[in-house]
Write a protein that holds these residues in place. Sequence first.
Motif, PDB file in Angstrom:
ATOM      1  N   ASN A 118       0.843  -1.189   0.000  1.00 29.48           N
ATOM      2  CA  ASN A 118       0.000   0.000   0.000  1.00 29.48           C
ATOM      3  C   ASN A 118       0.881   1.243   0.000  1.00 29.48           C
ATOM      4  O   ASN A 118       1.503   1.573   1.003  1.00 29.48           O
ATOM      5  CB  ASN A 118      -0.917   0.014   1.234  1.00 29.48           C
ATOM      6  N   THR A 120       1.191   5.403  -0.827  1.00 25.82           N
ATOM      7  CA  THR A 120       0.438   6.644  -1.028  1.00 25.82           C
ATOM      8  C   THR A 120       0.929   7.333  -2.296  1.00 25.82           C
ATOM      9  O   THR A 120       1.949   6.942  -2.878  1.00 25.82           O
ATOM     10  CB  THR A 120       0.633   7.580   0.171  1.00 25.82           C
ATOM     11  N   ASP A 122       2.220  10.292  -2.505  1.00 24.97           N
ATOM     12  CA  ASP A 122       3.531  10.914  -2.235  1.00 24.97           C
ATOM     13  C   ASP A 122       4.661   9.899  -2.337  1.00 24.97           C
ATOM     14  O   ASP A 122       5.730  10.192  -2.890  1.00 24.97           O
ATOM     15  CB  ASP A 122       3.547  11.557  -0.841  1.00 24.97           C
ATOM     16  N   GLU A 123       4.428   8.685  -1.811  1.00 26.60           N
ATOM     17  CA  GLU A 123       5.443   7.638  -1.883  1.00 26.60           C
ATOM     18  C   GLU A 123       5.694   7.213  -3.329  1.00 26.60           C
ATOM     19  O   GLU A 123       6.838   6.979  -3.725  1.00 26.60           O
ATOM     20  CB  GLU A 123       5.019   6.432  -1.039  1.00 26.60           C
TER      21      GLU A 123
END
Length: 200
Positions: A118, A120, A122-123
């Motif tokens: 999982n 995000t 931003d990641e």
Amino acid sequence: MARGKVQLKRIENPVHRQVTFCKRRAGFLKKAKELSILCDAEIGIMIFSTHGKLYELSTKGSMEQMIERYMKSTRAAQIGESETKFNLELQEEINNLKQEIQQLQKGLGYIYGRRNENMTMDELLALEKHLEIWMCNIRTAKMQIMFQEIQLLKNKEGILTAANGYLQGKIFEQTGIVEMPPALTGLSYPLTIQNEVFQT
């Protein structure tokens, strides 16, 4: 008669200034001695007059011992302060590296097809940025290696061309032909072939 409030500014009259200095110096040193006796405090005072004369007071021991103690105390405080600052910086760097390692591990899992990671937005953007940087570094390294290989091949080509010209020259010498073919006239000598130097 009540005294007026004294303005705190430099006394222009040198006589009045000297008298005030002597009176206030004596009162200051007296108060320091009283404070030392009343509170069992160690006090060290150094006063330099305008003429450079030194007045000092050390309530316990000599002034040298007091200065040495002061230096040790301030040095220990500085060392403790710098160690605390260093530890905080080190801890912050460790936390940043842990976060970066965790992010890269998730990114590698995502690259190798483990879609259950999982991540995000931003990641994912950070991973994309890292991949672009890595690709750029890989391309740069690849170009450098290719350039080095091209240079080696050019050097080999030059050596082989020179050797070819030398051997053809030998053939012409043995067969008795005086003029060199136009293709070989542009060659420059000396040539080093098999540890021998030949000059035309």
